[in-house]
Design a protein around this motif. Sequence first.
Motif, short mmCIF file in Angstrom:
data_model
loop_
_atom_site.label_atom_id
_atom_site.label_comp_id
_atom_site.label_asym_id
_atom_site.label_seq_id
_atom_site.Cartn_x
_atom_site.Cartn_y
_atom_site.Cartn_z
N ILE A 193 0.83 -1.21 0.00
CA ILE A 193 0.00 0.00 0.00
C ILE A 193 0.86 1.26 0.00
CG2 ILE A 193 -0.28 0.15 2.52
CD1 ILE A 193 -3.21 0.93 1.99
N GLU A 194 2.11 1.17 0.50
CA GLU A 194 3.03 2.30 0.47
C GLU A 194 3.58 2.54 -0.94
OE1 GLU A 194 4.85 2.19 5.01
OE2 GLU A 194 5.85 1.01 3.45
N CYS A 195 3.41 1.55 -1.84
CA CYS A 195 3.80 1.71 -3.25
C CYS A 195 2.74 2.46 -4.05
CB CYS A 195 4.01 0.34 -3.88
SG CYS A 195 5.35 -0.64 -3.18
N ASN A 196 1.69 2.94 -3.38
CA ASN A 196 0.58 3.65 -4.03
C ASN A 196 -0.26 2.73 -4.90
OD1 ASN A 196 1.70 6.13 -2.95
ND2 ASN A 196 3.15 6.06 -4.63
N PHE A 197 -0.28 1.45 -4.56
CA PHE A 197 -1.01 0.50 -5.39
C PHE A 197 -2.53 0.71 -5.33
CE2 PHE A 197 2.53 -2.95 -5.32
CZ PHE A 197 3.23 -2.22 -6.28
N GLU A 198 -3.03 1.29 -4.25
CA GLU A 198 -4.46 1.59 -4.23
C GLU A 198 -4.80 2.62 -5.30
OE1 GLU A 198 -8.05 3.25 -1.32
OE2 GLU A 198 -5.97 3.29 -0.60
N GLU A 199 -4.02 3.69 -5.37
CA GLU A 199 -4.27 4.74 -6.35
C GLU A 199 -3.97 4.28 -7.78
OE1 GLU A 199 -3.69 6.50 -2.38
OE2 GLU A 199 -2.53 5.06 -3.56
N LEU A 200 -3.16 3.25 -7.92
CA LEU A 200 -2.84 2.69 -9.24
C LEU A 200 -3.76 1.53 -9.59
CD1 LEU A 200 1.06 2.82 -9.06
CD2 LEU A 200 -0.44 4.31 -10.39
N ASN A 201 -4.87 1.44 -8.88
CA ASN A 201 -5.92 0.45 -9.17
C ASN A 201 -5.42 -0.99 -8.99
OD1 ASN A 201 -7.63 2.64 -10.08
ND2 ASN A 201 -6.44 2.62 -11.98
N LEU A 226 1.71 6.33 6.54
CA LEU A 226 2.53 7.49 6.87
C LEU A 226 3.68 7.70 5.87
CD1 LEU A 226 2.81 6.89 10.73
CD2 LEU A 226 1.09 8.23 9.49
N LYS A 227 3.96 6.68 5.07
CA LYS A 227 5.06 6.75 4.11
C LYS A 227 4.57 6.33 2.73
CE LYS A 227 7.52 4.04 6.79
NZ LYS A 227 8.64 3.19 7.29
N ARG A 228 5.16 6.91 1.69
CA ARG A 228 4.81 6.56 0.32
C ARG A 228 6.07 6.53 -0.54
NH1 ARG A 228 -0.55 6.75 -1.47
NH2 ARG A 228 -2.08 7.68 -0.04
N LEU A 229 6.00 5.72 -1.58
CA LEU A 229 7.07 5.65 -2.57
C LEU A 229 6.90 6.80 -3.56
CD1 LEU A 229 9.47 3.78 -3.42
CD2 LEU A 229 7.88 2.74 -5.06
N LEU A 230 7.90 7.67 -3.64
CA LEU A 230 7.81 8.86 -4.49
C LEU A 230 9.04 8.96 -5.39
CD1 LEU A 230 6.57 11.43 -1.80
CD2 LEU A 230 5.19 10.23 -3.50
N PRO A 231 8.85 9.53 -6.60
CA PRO A 231 9.97 9.66 -7.53
C PRO A 231 10.95 10.75 -7.13
CG PRO A 231 8.00 10.67 -8.44
CD PRO A 231 7.58 10.01 -7.16
N ILE A 232 12.20 10.54 -7.49
CA ILE A 232 13.26 11.50 -7.20
C ILE A 232 13.76 12.11 -8.51
CG2 ILE A 232 15.64 11.77 -6.38
CD1 ILE A 232 15.09 9.62 -4.34
N TYR A 263 13.64 6.27 -6.86
CA TYR A 263 12.48 6.40 -5.97
C TYR A 263 12.93 6.31 -4.53
CZ TYR A 263 9.21 5.97 -9.84
OH TYR A 263 8.50 6.19 -10.99
N ALA A 264 12.16 6.97 -3.66
CA ALA A 264 12.43 6.94 -2.23
C ALA A 264 11.15 6.68 -1.46
CB ALA A 264 13.05 8.26 -1.78
N LEU A 265 11.28 6.03 -0.32
CA LEU A 265 10.17 5.87 0.60
C LEU A 265 10.20 7.06 1.54
CD1 LEU A 265 7.84 4.06 1.54
CD2 LEU A 265 9.45 2.93 3.09
#
Length: 296
Positions: A193-201, A226-232, A263-265
């Motif tokens: 879920i921290e990989c944003n898989f909910e938002e990516l369906n 509280l944490k998400r995988l985001l691009p750098i 990417y960073a968490l």
Amino acid sequence: MNIQNVYILEDRGILYINGADAEEFLQNIISNDINKVNEDNSCFASLLSPQGKFLFAFIIVKHKSGYFMDCEKSQTEAFFKQLSIYKLRSKVEIMNLSNEFVVAAFNREKFLKFEGTKDEPGHTIKYREDSILLDPRNKDLGARLIINLEKLYLSLKKLELKDSPIDEYYQLSHKLGIPQKNMNELQNKLFGIECNFEELNGIDFQKGCYVGQENTARIKLKNKLLKRLLPIELIEGELLHDEIIMHNNVQIGKILINKKYAYALVKFLDKNFKKNEIVIGAKSKFRILIPEWLNI
């Protein structure tokens, strides 16, 4: 992404799962609902550890009586082994068809010119016997064609598509904030879920149990994300693997993928984290970006 360009993703692998128990087998282990997958629709999903940590990500496409699993080729062998562990006595056949089938990505606008297409993530049509689908993660990633390698170039010629450098495709994917490269670097380091898989369906919270479901649901229902995988965006220097990200003398994250598409968490709710602010690393300057589709 130019309407005439096509990107032959030779770094993608294809597994094929078939058999009397294939649907039930997948339903019991993947994060999405296999019932969404049919001749007209494909889906994005993941295989998690029992603790809900990320292991594998893939796109599922209906093919004949079974399912194609489109995943990063570097993960294919380990993915095959993990599926085989869960197989037990199920009437399921798992095959690695990466040497026979290939994935090609092209423009969303081009996809919508086909008869019967819908501008919906995952919508799937048949081009002759081959599946073409609008990327189920995000429509801006364009469409995907899964086709036998022997038919690839003749089909691309008939579709009036021009082979283009795949870096263009992965630059777009990174700009959108959707990781697809070096996914092995993420294994067991963060929750799915921290990989944003909910938002990516890629996660269905209405389906029954699956591997990793308990912690995934707990994080969601108790607002513990509280944490998400985001691009750098690297400005200068070199990113270090597993480097701790400090800002205002406070730890706000950790670099998980330090290669070309980094990417960073990140503790995205921390008051010390500011969108697009320049961060000074051990050997680098960079920005942590928030994708437009991620409403945080």
